[in-house]
Each structure stands twice: as C-alpha cells, then as structure tokens.
Write a protein that holds these residues in place. Structure first.
Motif, PDB file in Angstrom:
ATOM      1  N   GLY A  33       0.832  -1.185   0.000  1.00 10.79           N
ATOM      2  CA  GLY A  33       0.000   0.000   0.000  1.00 10.79           C
ATOM      3  C   GLY A  33       0.871   1.241   0.000  1.00 10.79           C
ATOM      4  O   GLY A  33       2.101   1.150   0.033  1.00 10.79           O
ATOM      5  N   GLU A  56      -2.669   6.803   7.221  1.00  9.47           N
ATOM      6  CA  GLU A  56      -3.718   6.403   6.298  1.00  9.47           C
ATOM      7  C   GLU A  56      -3.031   5.710   5.123  1.00  9.47           C
ATOM      8  O   GLU A  56      -2.171   6.297   4.459  1.00  9.47           O
ATOM      9  CB  GLU A  56      -4.493   7.632   5.820  1.00  9.47           C
ATOM     10  CG  GLU A  56      -5.742   7.308   5.066  1.00  9.47           C
ATOM     11  CD  GLU A  56      -6.909   6.944   5.969  1.00  9.47           C
ATOM     12  OE1 GLU A  56      -7.875   6.368   5.447  1.00  9.47           O
ATOM     13  OE2 GLU A  56      -6.876   7.225   7.185  1.00  9.47           O
ATOM     14  N   GLU A  74      -3.478   3.439   1.544  1.00  8.36           N
ATOM     15  CA  GLU A  74      -4.360   3.039   0.461  1.00  8.36           C
ATOM     16  C   GLU A  74      -3.789   1.775  -0.188  1.00  8.36           C
ATOM     17  O   GLU A  74      -2.616   1.730  -0.544  1.00  8.36           O
ATOM     18  CB  GLU A  74      -4.478   4.140  -0.580  1.00  8.36           C
ATOM     19  CG  GLU A  74      -5.391   3.783  -1.726  1.00  8.36           C
ATOM     20  CD  GLU A  74      -5.539   4.912  -2.722  1.00  8.36           C
ATOM     21  OE1 GLU A  74      -6.612   5.001  -3.333  1.00  8.36           O
ATOM     22  OE2 GLU A  74      -4.585   5.701  -2.893  1.00  8.36           O
ATOM     23  N   CYS A 108      -4.371  -0.906  -3.380  1.00  9.43           N
ATOM     24  CA  CYS A 108      -5.001  -0.978  -4.698  1.00  9.43           C
ATOM     25  C   CYS A 108      -4.805  -2.355  -5.309  1.00  9.43           C
ATOM     26  O   CYS A 108      -3.871  -3.081  -4.948  1.00  9.43           O
ATOM     27  CB  CYS A 108      -4.401   0.070  -5.637  1.00  9.43           C
ATOM     28  SG  CYS A 108      -4.716   1.764  -5.110  1.00  9.43           S
ATOM     29  N   THR A 123      -8.748   1.282  -5.914  1.00  7.81           N
ATOM     30  CA  THR A 123      -8.633   1.197  -4.459  1.00  7.81           C
ATOM     31  C   THR A 123      -9.490   0.045  -3.947  1.00  7.81           C
ATOM     32  O   THR A 123     -10.680  -0.040  -4.263  1.00  7.81           O
ATOM     33  CB  THR A 123      -9.084   2.511  -3.800  1.00  7.81           C
ATOM     34  OG1 THR A 123      -8.238   3.564  -4.273  1.00  7.81           O
ATOM     35  CG2 THR A 123      -8.997   2.430  -2.276  1.00  7.81           C
ATOM     36  N   GLN A 170      -8.860   1.550   2.125  1.00  6.87           N
ATOM     37  CA  GLN A 170      -8.156   2.736   2.611  1.00  6.87           C
ATOM     38  C   GLN A 170      -8.486   2.844   4.080  1.00  6.87           C
ATOM     39  O   GLN A 170      -9.654   2.951   4.446  1.00  6.87           O
ATOM     40  CB  GLN A 170      -8.617   3.975   1.845  1.00  6.87           C
ATOM     41  CG  GLN A 170      -7.955   5.236   2.313  1.00  6.87           C
ATOM     42  CD  GLN A 170      -8.407   6.437   1.506  1.00  6.87           C
ATOM     43  OE1 GLN A 170      -8.636   6.351   0.312  1.00  6.87           O
ATOM     44  NE2 GLN A 170      -8.564   7.559   2.181  1.00  6.87           N
TER      45      GLN A 170
END
Length: 72
Positions: free
Chosen positions: A33, A47, A49, A51, A57, A60
């Motif tokens: 990520g 934070e 993310e 994918c 995505t 998240q």
C-alpha cells in the motif's frame, strides 16, 4: 537500545507492506500500500491506500506503524 532508537520515519507516498492480516478489510499480510496521510493527533497513525492490479482502491484505512513496514 530503546524503541525510539529503532523508530522509522515514514513519509507521504512511501510504499509499505502489511505485516498482518486485516480480514474485515479483505487485506492479507504481504499486500503493498501507499501512505496517503500521516496523523499525529490524538495518536500517531498512517492512512494507507491499498489498490488492486488495475489501480483501483480496494481498501483505505488508518493503521499504526506496527501493522506495516517499508517495502524494500
């Protein structure tokens, strides 16, 4: 050596690897990520993310630094 001596400084857009499964989010250890936000209040958090292969995505969420490591 204290835990402060081993602390890693993470930056926005660092690529990281999840070190534990997070089944509720469909994430498995080893998934990569990117850090998209860094929080310092009320506690330190990141934070991240995640994918899929097409760049969509899939999750998240905010994680603590013990849940991921820098992708080497």
């Amino acid at each position: 050596m204290s835990s402060e001596d081993c602390k890693v400084d993470y930056s926005l857009f660092d690529v990281v690897v999840l070190v534990e499964d997070i089944p509720d989010e469909g994430l498995r250890a080893g998934m990569r990520g990117v850090i998209i936000e860094i929080y310092s209040q009320p506690v330190e958090g990141y934070e991240i993310e995640f994918c899929d292969e097409q760049g969509r995505t899939v999750a998240q969420l905010a994680l603590s630094s013990d849940q991921f490591q820098i992708d080497k």
